[in-house]
Scaffold this motif. Sequence first.
Motif, PDB file in Angstrom:
ATOM      1  N   LYS A   1      -1.542  -1.229   4.309  1.00  0.00           N
ATOM      2  CA  LYS A   1      -2.104  -1.770   3.070  1.00  0.00           C
ATOM      3  C   LYS A   1      -1.500  -3.135   2.760  1.00  0.00           C
ATOM      4  O   LYS A   1      -0.292  -3.310   2.771  1.00  0.00           O
ATOM      5  CB  LYS A   1      -1.859  -0.805   1.916  1.00  0.00           C
ATOM      6  CG  LYS A   1      -2.527  -1.209   0.618  1.00  0.00           C
ATOM      7  CD  LYS A   1      -2.386  -0.098  -0.398  1.00  0.00           C
ATOM      8  CE  LYS A   1      -2.853  -0.498  -1.764  1.00  0.00           C
ATOM      9  NZ  LYS A   1      -4.242  -0.740  -1.915  1.00  0.00           N
ATOM     10  N   LYS A   2      -2.385  -4.099   2.495  1.00  0.00           N
ATOM     11  CA  LYS A   2      -1.992  -5.461   2.140  1.00  0.00           C
ATOM     12  C   LYS A   2      -1.188  -5.451   0.835  1.00  0.00           C
ATOM     13  O   LYS A   2      -1.434  -4.634  -0.042  1.00  0.00           O
ATOM     14  CB  LYS A   2      -3.259  -6.312   1.959  1.00  0.00           C
ATOM     15  CG  LYS A   2      -3.008  -7.696   1.450  1.00  0.00           C
ATOM     16  CD  LYS A   2      -4.311  -8.364   1.050  1.00  0.00           C
ATOM     17  CE  LYS A   2      -4.044  -9.060  -0.241  1.00  0.00           C
ATOM     18  NZ  LYS A   2      -5.065  -9.287  -1.132  1.00  0.00           N
ATOM     19  N   GLY A   3      -0.217  -6.365   0.728  1.00  0.00           N
ATOM     20  CA  GLY A   3       0.508  -6.528  -0.528  1.00  0.00           C
ATOM     21  C   GLY A   3       2.006  -6.587  -0.342  1.00  0.00           C
ATOM     22  O   GLY A   3       2.540  -6.404   0.750  1.00  0.00           O
ATOM     23  N   ASP A   4       2.670  -6.872  -1.454  1.00  0.00           N
ATOM     24  CA  ASP A   4       4.126  -6.943  -1.473  1.00  0.00           C
ATOM     25  C   ASP A   4       4.692  -5.526  -1.407  1.00  0.00           C
ATOM     26  O   ASP A   4       4.169  -4.609  -2.031  1.00  0.00           O
ATOM     27  CB  ASP A   4       4.603  -7.657  -2.737  1.00  0.00           C
ATOM     28  CG  ASP A   4       6.060  -8.069  -2.653  1.00  0.00           C
ATOM     29  OD1 ASP A   4       6.624  -8.043  -1.543  1.00  0.00           O
ATOM     30  OD2 ASP A   4       6.634  -8.422  -3.694  1.00  0.00           O
TER      31      ASP A   4
ATOM     32  N   LEU B   1       2.693  -8.451   3.049  1.00  0.00           N
ATOM     33  CA  LEU B   1       1.487  -8.837   3.777  1.00  0.00           C
ATOM     34  C   LEU B   1       0.550  -9.515   2.769  1.00  0.00           C
ATOM     35  O   LEU B   1      -0.257  -8.871   2.114  1.00  0.00           O
ATOM     36  CB  LEU B   1       0.844  -7.609   4.429  1.00  0.00           C
ATOM     37  CG  LEU B   1       1.739  -6.868   5.428  1.00  0.00           C
ATOM     38  CD1 LEU B   1       1.045  -5.615   5.945  1.00  0.00           C
ATOM     39  CD2 LEU B   1       2.170  -7.772   6.568  1.00  0.00           C
ATOM     40  N   VAL B   2       0.689 -10.819   2.654  1.00  0.00           N
ATOM     41  CA  VAL B   2       0.012 -11.585   1.598  1.00  0.00           C
ATOM     42  C   VAL B   2      -1.488 -11.730   1.829  1.00  0.00           C
ATOM     43  O   VAL B   2      -2.221 -12.020   0.883  1.00  0.00           O
ATOM     44  CB  VAL B   2       0.644 -12.986   1.426  1.00  0.00           C
ATOM     45  CG1 VAL B   2       2.081 -12.851   0.951  1.00  0.00           C
ATOM     46  CG2 VAL B   2       0.591 -13.780   2.722  1.00  0.00           C
ATOM     47  N   MET B   3      -1.938 -11.568   3.046  1.00  0.00           N
ATOM     48  CA  MET B   3      -3.359 -11.723   3.368  1.00  0.00           C
ATOM     49  C   MET B   3      -3.827 -10.561   4.223  1.00  0.00           C
ATOM     50  O   MET B   3      -3.062 -10.014   5.014  1.00  0.00           O
ATOM     51  CB  MET B   3      -3.590 -13.010   4.191  1.00  0.00           C
ATOM     52  CG  MET B   3      -3.405 -14.295   3.460  1.00  0.00           C
ATOM     53  SD  MET B   3      -3.675 -15.719   4.573  1.00  0.00           S
ATOM     54  CE  MET B   3      -5.362 -15.472   5.111  1.00  0.00           C
ATOM     55  N   GLU B   4      -5.106 -10.241   4.082  1.00  0.00           N
ATOM     56  CA  GLU B   4      -5.723  -9.292   4.998  1.00  0.00           C
ATOM     57  C   GLU B   4      -5.823  -9.953   6.365  1.00  0.00           C
ATOM     58  O   GLU B   4      -5.902 -11.176   6.464  1.00  0.00           O
ATOM     59  CB  GLU B   4      -7.127  -8.930   4.510  1.00  0.00           C
ATOM     60  CG  GLU B   4      -7.144  -8.135   3.229  1.00  0.00           C
ATOM     61  CD  GLU B   4      -8.573  -7.846   2.769  1.00  0.00           C
ATOM     62  OE1 GLU B   4      -9.480  -7.765   3.615  1.00  0.00           O
ATOM     63  OE2 GLU B   4      -8.751  -7.708   1.555  1.00  0.00           O
TER      64      GLU B   4
ATOM     65  N   ARG C   1      -2.879  -4.534  11.422  1.00  0.00           N
ATOM     66  CA  ARG C   1      -3.902  -5.131  10.564  1.00  0.00           C
ATOM     67  C   ARG C   1      -3.576  -4.791   9.115  1.00  0.00           C
ATOM     68  O   ARG C   1      -3.359  -3.636   8.770  1.00  0.00           O
ATOM     69  CB  ARG C   1      -5.291  -4.579  10.929  1.00  0.00           C
ATOM     70  CG  ARG C   1      -6.389  -5.147  10.055  1.00  0.00           C
ATOM     71  CD  ARG C   1      -7.689  -5.350  10.773  1.00  0.00           C
ATOM     72  NE  ARG C   1      -7.673  -6.171  11.977  1.00  0.00           N
ATOM     73  CZ  ARG C   1      -7.718  -7.507  11.993  1.00  0.00           C
ATOM     74  NH1 ARG C   1      -7.740  -8.186  10.892  1.00  0.00           N
ATOM     75  NH2 ARG C   1      -7.720  -8.148  13.127  1.00  0.00           N
ATOM     76  N   ALA C   2      -3.522  -5.838   8.279  1.00  0.00           N
ATOM     77  CA  ALA C   2      -3.361  -5.649   6.836  1.00  0.00           C
ATOM     78  C   ALA C   2      -4.760  -5.423   6.273  1.00  0.00           C
ATOM     79  O   ALA C   2      -5.657  -6.233   6.446  1.00  0.00           O
ATOM     80  CB  ALA C   2      -2.716  -6.879   6.207  1.00  0.00           C
TER      81      ALA C   2
END
Length: 147
Positions: free
Chosen positions: A55-58, A116-119, A144-145
């Motif tokens: 999952k994308k994100g901090d 993960l700041v971007m997909e 993969r984010a």
Amino acid sequence: MGCAPIHLGFLEKKMIPTIKRAAGAALVVALLMAAGTAHADIKDYEFQLVQTDVKKGDGATVAVRLIDKRSGKPVPDAVIFATRMDMAPDGMAAMTTPIEAIPSAEPGIYNFKTNLVMEGGWRLSLAAKVQGEEGTLENELVLRAAP
């Protein structure tokens, strides 16, 4: 004046066969010990992603498993001394993000916290020392984010 012959009756009949048996047994033990202490090659180990989609994100957690490729068993207690997370799979190797090791309750599983700041595609590069082995294990894993 000649030398008197030495009589080796007891030595020939009892001691020499015993010495030969002991030497043979010692040779067998030495060969078995040498075979038991043979180490694997560092190429017999690899890191694998536990999940390829994260999952994308901090605060995203990326988990990797270190395995012995010969047995498929997890390898605990490796010393991971270099990590890097970048977007090389999407053509942006210069786009990096911090990555930090965090504890894992499962032997052979190594967890990392990252942002993960971007997909998209991210590359996790790892360098580690495996206990009892010579050399450095280096792997690059692609994840993969996802949203």
